[in-house]
Every structure is written in structure tokens, then in C-alpha cells.
Design a protein around this motif. Structure first.
Motif, PDB file in Angstrom:
ATOM      1  N   LEU A   1       6.283   5.420  -1.778  1.00 49.91           N
ATOM      2  CA  LEU A   1       6.815   6.567  -2.498  1.00 49.91           C
ATOM      3  C   LEU A   1       6.958   7.710  -1.511  1.00 49.91           C
ATOM      4  O   LEU A   1       5.978   8.109  -0.874  1.00 49.91           O
ATOM      5  N   PHE A   2       8.178   8.210  -1.360  1.00 49.50           N
ATOM      6  CA  PHE A   2       8.461   9.247  -0.374  1.00 49.50           C
ATOM      7  C   PHE A   2       8.279  10.636  -0.986  1.00 49.50           C
ATOM      8  O   PHE A   2       8.358  10.817  -2.205  1.00 49.50           O
ATOM      9  N   GLU A   3       8.059  11.617  -0.122  1.00 49.87           N
ATOM     10  CA  GLU A   3       7.852  12.983  -0.588  1.00 49.87           C
ATOM     11  C   GLU A   3       9.073  13.526  -1.321  1.00 49.87           C
ATOM     12  O   GLU A   3       8.956  14.396  -2.188  1.00 49.87           O
ATOM     13  N   ASN A   4      10.268  12.999  -0.996  1.00 49.29           N
ATOM     14  CA  ASN A   4      11.490  13.471  -1.655  1.00 49.29           C
ATOM     15  C   ASN A   4      11.783  12.721  -2.956  1.00 49.29           C
ATOM     16  O   ASN A   4      12.832  12.930  -3.575  1.00 49.29           O
ATOM     17  N   GLY A   5      10.872  11.839  -3.367  1.00 48.35           N
ATOM     18  CA  GLY A   5      11.023  11.124  -4.626  1.00 48.35           C
ATOM     19  C   GLY A   5      11.612   9.735  -4.517  1.00 48.35           C
ATOM     20  O   GLY A   5      11.604   8.974  -5.492  1.00 48.35           O
ATOM     21  N   ALA A   6      12.141   9.365  -3.370  1.00 45.97           N
ATOM     22  CA  ALA A   6      12.693   8.018  -3.183  1.00 45.97           C
ATOM     23  C   ALA A   6      11.560   6.985  -3.212  1.00 45.97           C
ATOM     24  O   ALA A   6      10.400   7.290  -2.893  1.00 45.97           O
ATOM     25  N   VAL A   7      11.928   5.763  -3.590  1.00 48.64           N
ATOM     26  CA  VAL A   7      10.970   4.654  -3.655  1.00 48.64           C
ATOM     27  C   VAL A   7      11.544   3.476  -2.879  1.00 48.64           C
ATOM     28  O   VAL A   7      12.723   3.147  -3.020  1.00 48.64           O
ATOM     29  N   ALA A   8      10.695   2.839  -2.062  1.00 43.95           N
ATOM     30  CA  ALA A   8      11.124   1.660  -1.298  1.00 43.95           C
ATOM     31  C   ALA A   8      10.200   0.489  -1.581  1.00 43.95           C
ATOM     32  O   ALA A   8       8.972   0.647  -1.582  1.00 43.95           O
ATOM     33  N   ASN A   9      10.788  -0.668  -1.834  1.00 47.11           N
ATOM     34  CA  ASN A   9      10.046  -1.921  -1.895  1.00 47.11           C
ATOM     35  C   ASN A   9      10.340  -2.688  -0.611  1.00 47.11           C
ATOM     36  O   ASN A   9      11.501  -3.014  -0.333  1.00 47.11           O
ATOM     37  N   VAL A  10       9.297  -2.937   0.167  1.00 39.00           N
ATOM     38  CA  VAL A  10       9.456  -3.526   1.498  1.00 39.00           C
ATOM     39  C   VAL A  10       8.729  -4.866   1.533  1.00 39.00           C
ATOM     40  O   VAL A  10       7.541  -4.949   1.223  1.00 39.00           O
ATOM     41  N   GLU A  11       9.464  -5.900   1.935  1.00 39.01           N
ATOM     42  CA  GLU A  11       8.950  -7.261   1.933  1.00 39.01           C
ATOM     43  C   GLU A  11       8.895  -7.806   3.355  1.00 39.01           C
ATOM     44  O   GLU A  11       9.827  -7.595   4.136  1.00 39.01           O
ATOM     45  N   ALA A  12       7.820  -8.488   3.687  1.00 42.32           N
ATOM     46  CA  ALA A  12       7.706  -9.154   4.988  1.00 42.32           C
ATOM     47  C   ALA A  12       7.042 -10.505   4.778  1.00 42.32           C
ATOM     48  O   ALA A  12       6.126 -10.647   3.960  1.00 42.32           O
ATOM     49  N   PHE A  13       7.494 -11.501   5.532  1.00 45.91           N
ATOM     50  CA  PHE A  13       7.022 -12.871   5.309  1.00 45.91           C
ATOM     51  C   PHE A  13       7.028 -13.641   6.615  1.00 45.91           C
ATOM     52  O   PHE A  13       8.049 -13.756   7.275  1.00 45.91           O
ATOM     53  N   TRP A  14       5.853 -14.135   6.982  1.00 43.39           N
ATOM     54  CA  TRP A  14       5.716 -15.118   8.050  1.00 43.39           C
ATOM     55  C   TRP A  14       5.439 -16.469   7.388  1.00 43.39           C
ATOM     56  O   TRP A  14       4.547 -16.592   6.551  1.00 43.39           O
ATOM     57  N   GLY A  15       6.201 -17.482   7.770  1.00 45.57           N
ATOM     58  CA  GLY A  15       6.015 -18.807   7.209  1.00 45.57           C
ATOM     59  C   GLY A  15       7.255 -19.320   6.520  1.00 45.57           C
ATOM     60  O   GLY A  15       7.272 -20.423   5.961  1.00 45.57           O
ATOM     61  N   TYR A  16       8.330 -18.538   6.592  1.00 46.93           N
ATOM     62  CA  TYR A  16       9.605 -18.924   5.994  1.00 46.93           C
ATOM     63  C   TYR A  16      10.182 -20.105   6.764  1.00 46.93           C
ATOM     64  O   TYR A  16      10.167 -20.128   7.997  1.00 46.93           O
TER      65      TYR A  16
END
Length: 336
Positions: free
Chosen positions: A210-225
Motif C-alpha cells: 500500500l503506497f502513501e499515495n493510495g495505490a495498491v500493488a500485488n507483487v508475485e515471485a516464484f522460484w520453482g516454475y
């Protein structure tokens, strides 16, 4: 300018190939405890091979050292180089905890040398274009971001990656790329919530920022693909959406919301940036900053802030609770 490299694995080779193709730069030493790795890179570049960093400091003439060692060794060798008066280009993450990161920054300041950190995503053309689109107001007010970065487990080749105490896992080593980019492009982060599952050869994480300017990010990372390495980003704003997907033939697409006169349909405008190695761009930029004293695109404090968000994500994983970050501050303010 004369350069040396400590750490002759994958990233050491990447740095070396950038240096040998760079004008007015000479690679004068490569070092690794594994003599076979050092000798192989020596054969590729023509630079002398060393198995002792101290010996290389004594016997090789250089101004800058690339620290491309496993993450848990970054602090030790950065400070050794700084004490010897060498500028440092360190691979990300800067360190595996904030105390070590602060010590590295302060140590380089104390000995009067530059410290650069390889957050190379800032040099990928499609990511640069996404930031420019945000800065120019093309997306309006940024609302929701989705980012992912997935690939095979690097521990299958380099076992230290599977040791969480040495690599920090997929959040610290891989997701930190997108964390740094999003902080650069969108702004400071206010709170973090993280999920992480590590089982055998699987290391999967999903983090909400959650950013100070109100934006929201969903961040995905995966080892094993099991498929090819891939990345994707989609940023939605009040005026349009921008997306990049490494699996698409065109690396960047901007979808503009049409005006009423155009009818309510989306017009997708692909942009295909010309290719140049982001690592070449990054390292050449750092060398130029040493030469003319200019401010780098990514500072050591930027690397510290990316690690701060990363550590908050790991704390959230441990506690199951959202973690609040301090309001915007610099490392100097935090250590006063």
C-alpha cells in the motif's frame, strides 16, 4: 578505468562481459575461492585469476570492484574494498538485513568511495517507459498494480540459494527487483502484507504493497516454475492502463481509455523499444558516475529502502500481520 571482479559465478560473468566490451575500461583481475570459476573467467576475459581477495588487492591495479558474490558475503567484501579505497558496484540485494546495509553505506562514505547497487530493472527499456508514462500523467492517478517475476529455482545450480540464511529467499533475491521498481515509479510504501511458502524446491511469495499515495500493488515471485523465466507488470490508473509481459511478442502495451467522441472502446497501442543490454547500460552508467561525480539513477539509499520494504514483507510473513513502514525518510535521518 581499471576494474576487478570478486565472485566469478553467473553475475560475475555478466559484469565481466560488460567491462570487456566497454571503451576506456580495463579488467585487471577476477577472483573466486573456486579456482575453476576464476580460471574460466580469466580465459574469457584475459584478466589474471585470483583465489584470494587480499592477494588481488595487493597484486592487481584497479579503481573499482564489482562484488558479485552470494548475497551473504556482500557486506564483508564491500567493506574490505572500501577500506582499500576502491569504489564498489555491488549486486542486489545490498545485504540481507538493514544493519549490514547501513554499515556498508556508512563504511563507503567513511572511506570516501562510491557504492552502487545493481537494481538493473531500472535500466530495462520497458520499465523505464512505464515510469515515464506515470511521470507524464498518461495513466492519471495510479490505482492498482500487478507484477510478477517467476522462474526455475536458482538453487538447482547454486545450492546457496536454497539456504534462506544465505539468500534471503525469493522475496529478498527476486521480488526485490519489482519492489525497487515500484517504489521508483509509484512512490513510497506505507504498509506491507506478505505470504510466502517454501517447500523443497518451491519458494512462492505474494506481497501486497500500500503506497502513501493510495495505490495498491500485488507483487508475485516464484522460484520453482517449470516453464521459462518470465515477468509481467500491469499498472492501472484513472486514465488508462499500461502493461508489459515478457512472454508477448511486443514487450510493452499502453491501453488508453478513449474519449466519448471516440466511442467506448479501448485502443491498444504497442510500443517496441530497441534492445540494448540493461546490464551494459547499468554498468556504463555507474562508471560514468564515478568519472564525473553525478548522481546515479539508483542510489545506495534507494537500495536500502528497497531492502527495508523487503524486510517488512518478511516480518509480515512471520507474524501474519500487515507491517506499517515509517514515513518517507533517508538512511541519514533514520540513523541520527
Amino acid at each position: 578505468m581499471k576494474i576487478a571482479i570478486v565472485g566469478c559465478g553467473g553475475m560475475g560473468n555478466v559484469h565481466a562481459l560488460s567491462y570487456v566490451n566497454m571503451p576506456d575500461v580495463e579488467l585487471t583481475g577476477v577472483c573466486d575461492l573456486d579456482i575453476e570459476l576464476a580460471q574460466a573467467l580469466s580465459l574469457t576475459t584475459g584478466a589474471p585469476a585470483f583465489t584470494s581477495f587480499e592477494t588481488m588487492l595487493n597484486d592487481a591495479d584497479f579503481d573499482v570492484v564489482s562484488v558479485t558474490l552470494p548475497s551473504y558475503l556482500h557486506k564483508e567484501y564491500t567493506l574490505k574494498a572500501a577500506q582499500a579505497g576502491k569504489h564498489v558496484i555491488c549486486e542486489k540485494p545490498l545485504a540481507l538485513n538493514l544493519e549490514d546495509a547501513a554499515a556498508m553505506i556508512q563504511g563507503c562514505e567513511q572511506y570516501g568511495v562510491h557504492l552502487f547497487v545493481g537494481h538493473v530493472v531500472r535500466f530495462f527499456p520497458e520499465y523505464v517507459q512505464m515510469k515515464q508514462a506515470i511521470d507524464e500523467g498518461k495513466l492519471g492517478r495510479v490505482g492498482v498494480i500487478h507484477a510478477k517475476r517467476i522462474g526455475s529455482h536458482p538453487g538447482d545450480v547454486r545450492p546457496w540459494f536454497k539456504d534462506f540464511e544465505k539468500s534471503g529467499g525469493v522475496i529478498t533475491d527476486l521480488m526485490i527487483h519489482d519492489i525497487d521498481f515500484l517504489r521508483w515509479a509509484v512512490g513510497e510504501v506505507k504498509s506491507v502484507y506478505g505470504l510466502n511458502q517454501r517447500v523443497n524446491d518451491i519458494d512462492y511469495a505474494l506481497v501486497t504493497l500500500l503506497f502513501e499515495n493510495g495505490a495498491v500493488a500485488n507483487v508475485e515471485a516464484f522460484w520453482g516454475y517449470q516453464g521459462p523465466f518470465q515477468t509481467a507488470v500491469e499498472i492501472a490508473g484513472s486514465k488508462g492502463i499500461i502493461r508489459s509481459d515478457s512472454q508477448k511478442s511486443s514487450s510493452l502495451h499502453i491501453c488508453k481509455a478513449p474519449s466519448d467522441s471516440e466511442g467506448r472502446r479501448f485502443a491498444e497501442v504497442p510500443q517496441s523499444p530497441g534492445y540494448a543490454s540493461p546490464y551494459d547500460l547499468e554498468i556504463a552508467h555507474f562508471i560514468q558516475c564515478i568519472r564525473d561525480g553525478s548522481e546515479p539513477i539508483v542510489t545506495a539509499n534507494d537500495a536500502y529502502k528497497a531492502l527495508e520494504i523487503t524486510m517488512a514483507a518478511l516480518e509480515s510473513v512471520r507474524t501474519g500481520k500487515s507491517v506499517q513502514l515509517k514515513t518517507s525518510s533517508t538512511l541519514e535521518e533514520e540513523t541520527v
